[in-house]
Scaffold this motif. Structure first.
Motif, short mmCIF file in Angstrom:
data_model
loop_
_atom_site.label_atom_id
_atom_site.label_comp_id
_atom_site.label_asym_id
_atom_site.label_seq_id
_atom_site.Cartn_x
_atom_site.Cartn_y
_atom_site.Cartn_z
N MET A 1 -25.00 38.06 26.95
CA MET A 1 -25.42 38.47 27.34
C MET A 1 -23.66 39.51 27.91
O MET A 1 -23.72 38.78 29.51
CB MET A 1 -26.80 39.08 27.95
CG MET A 1 -27.07 40.51 28.49
SD MET A 1 -28.46 39.54 29.30
CE MET A 1 -29.65 39.39 29.12
N THR A 2 -23.50 41.03 27.87
CA THR A 2 -23.14 41.35 28.82
C THR A 2 -23.50 42.05 30.03
O THR A 2 -24.32 42.49 30.09
CB THR A 2 -22.10 42.59 27.91
OG1 THR A 2 -23.06 43.89 27.38
CG2 THR A 2 -21.66 42.22 26.34
N ALA A 3 -22.16 41.80 30.78
CA ALA A 3 -23.03 42.52 32.60
C ALA A 3 -23.59 43.68 32.51
O ALA A 3 -24.08 44.35 32.43
CB ALA A 3 -21.66 42.86 33.36
N TRP A 4 -23.25 44.43 30.83
CA TRP A 4 -23.55 46.03 31.23
C TRP A 4 -25.21 45.76 30.50
O TRP A 4 -25.70 46.60 31.01
CB TRP A 4 -23.38 47.11 29.97
CG TRP A 4 -22.97 48.15 30.32
CD1 TRP A 4 -22.88 49.22 30.81
CD2 TRP A 4 -23.43 49.02 29.63
NE1 TRP A 4 -23.75 50.01 30.46
CE2 TRP A 4 -24.30 49.85 29.40
CE3 TRP A 4 -24.68 48.94 28.28
CZ2 TRP A 4 -24.79 51.25 28.61
CZ3 TRP A 4 -25.25 49.14 27.35
CH2 TRP A 4 -25.27 50.83 27.34
N GLU A 96 -30.84 34.40 26.56
CA GLU A 96 -31.24 35.62 26.58
C GLU A 96 -32.48 35.71 26.32
O GLU A 96 -32.62 37.03 26.37
CB GLU A 96 -29.97 35.44 25.06
CG GLU A 96 -28.89 35.63 24.79
CD GLU A 96 -28.28 36.81 25.34
OE1 GLU A 96 -28.08 38.00 25.40
OE2 GLU A 96 -26.97 36.34 25.86
N ARG A 97 -33.38 34.64 25.45
CA ARG A 97 -34.82 35.43 25.27
C ARG A 97 -34.92 35.20 26.34
O ARG A 97 -36.27 35.78 26.43
CB ARG A 97 -35.44 34.69 23.68
CG ARG A 97 -34.72 34.38 22.27
CD ARG A 97 -35.41 33.76 21.47
NE ARG A 97 -36.64 33.80 21.83
CZ ARG A 97 -36.68 32.85 21.05
NH1 ARG A 97 -35.87 32.09 19.82
NH2 ARG A 97 -38.30 32.78 21.16
N ARG A 98 -35.01 34.24 27.09
CA ARG A 98 -35.48 34.39 28.48
C ARG A 98 -35.65 35.85 29.55
O ARG A 98 -36.72 36.19 29.92
CB ARG A 98 -35.58 32.91 29.20
CG ARG A 98 -35.83 33.01 30.89
CD ARG A 98 -36.31 31.52 31.40
NE ARG A 98 -36.84 30.88 32.67
CZ ARG A 98 -37.80 31.31 33.25
NH1 ARG A 98 -38.60 31.16 32.44
NH2 ARG A 98 -37.65 31.11 34.04
N LEU A 99 -34.13 35.92 29.95
CA LEU A 99 -34.07 36.90 30.33
C LEU A 99 -34.16 38.38 29.81
O LEU A 99 -34.21 39.29 30.81
CB LEU A 99 -32.43 36.66 30.19
CG LEU A 99 -31.16 35.79 31.20
CD1 LEU A 99 -30.00 35.49 31.07
CD2 LEU A 99 -32.17 36.25 32.97
N ALA A 100 -34.57 38.26 28.38
CA ALA A 100 -35.10 39.69 28.45
C ALA A 100 -36.07 39.61 28.65
O ALA A 100 -36.88 41.02 28.65
CB ALA A 100 -34.97 39.56 26.49
N ALA A 101 -37.11 38.45 28.10
CA ALA A 101 -38.50 38.47 28.72
C ALA A 101 -38.87 38.96 30.30
O ALA A 101 -39.87 38.81 30.90
CB ALA A 101 -39.37 37.12 28.15
N ARG A 102 -37.75 37.33 30.60
CA ARG A 102 -37.89 37.68 32.29
C ARG A 102 -36.79 38.02 33.51
O ARG A 102 -35.67 37.11 33.34
CB ARG A 102 -38.65 36.54 32.93
CG ARG A 102 -38.60 36.53 34.00
CD ARG A 102 -40.09 35.87 34.32
NE ARG A 102 -39.76 35.12 35.89
CZ ARG A 102 -40.37 36.00 37.37
NH1 ARG A 102 -40.73 36.75 36.34
NH2 ARG A 102 -39.75 35.18 38.18
N PRO A 103 -36.50 39.49 32.80
CA PRO A 103 -34.90 39.80 33.73
C PRO A 103 -34.52 38.55 35.06
O PRO A 103 -33.41 38.52 35.53
CB PRO A 103 -34.37 41.14 33.54
CG PRO A 103 -35.71 41.83 32.59
CD PRO A 103 -36.88 40.48 32.80
#
Length: 113
Positions: A1-4, A96-103
Motif C-alpha cells: 500500500m502506498t503512503a498516499w 493489506e486486507r487487515r489495514l483496509a478493514a482496520r486502518p
C-alpha cells in the motif's frame, strides 16, 4: 500500500470519527439538558432510570469515539515515521486486507490472535 493511500484512508477515518463525535456530543448534551427538566429522584421516577441509562450509554460512545480518534492520530504518526503497516510485535508486515478493514491496526493478524 502506498503512503498516499494509507494517508487518504486515515484521513477519511479521522473525518468520519470527528463527525460521529460531534453528533454524539450533541446527543449527550441533549440528554443532559432533558434530565434537567425532570424529577431528579431516579428511584421514584419511572423515566429517571431511562434518562440515566441514556446519559451513560452516550457517554461511553463518546469515550470510544475519542479513543478511536487518538488511535487514528497515532497511526498518522506511524505513517510519518515510516512504521505504518509494520507489526509492533513481530516487525513483520500488516496485511493489506487487515489495514483496509482496520486502518489503525498496530499488529499483524497473527500477533493480534
Amino acid at each position: 500500500m502506498t503512503a498516499w493511500i494509507a494517508r487518504e484512508r486515515l484521513e477519511l477515518e479521522r473525518q468520519a470519527t470527528l463527525k460521529r463525535l460531534a453528533s454524539l456530543t450533541g446527543s449527550f448534551d441533549a440528554v443532559v439538558a432533558a434530565s434537567r427538566h425532570t424529577n431528579a429522584d431516579d428511584e421514584h421516577d419511572p423515566e429517571g432510570a431511562t434518562i440515566a441509562f441514556e446519559r451513560a450509554q452516550v457517554g461511553v460512545l463518546v469515550q470510544q469515539a475519542e479513543q478511536h480518534l487518538q488511535e487514528i492520530d497515532i497511526a498518522i504518526e506511524r505513517l510519518h515515521a515510516g512504521t505504518y503497516g509494520t507489526c509492533e510485535r513481530c516487525r513483520g508486515p500488516i496485511g493489506e486486507r487487515r489495514l483496509a478493514a482496520r486502518p489503525v491496526a498496530r499488529t499483524c493478524i497473527t500477533c493480534a490472535a
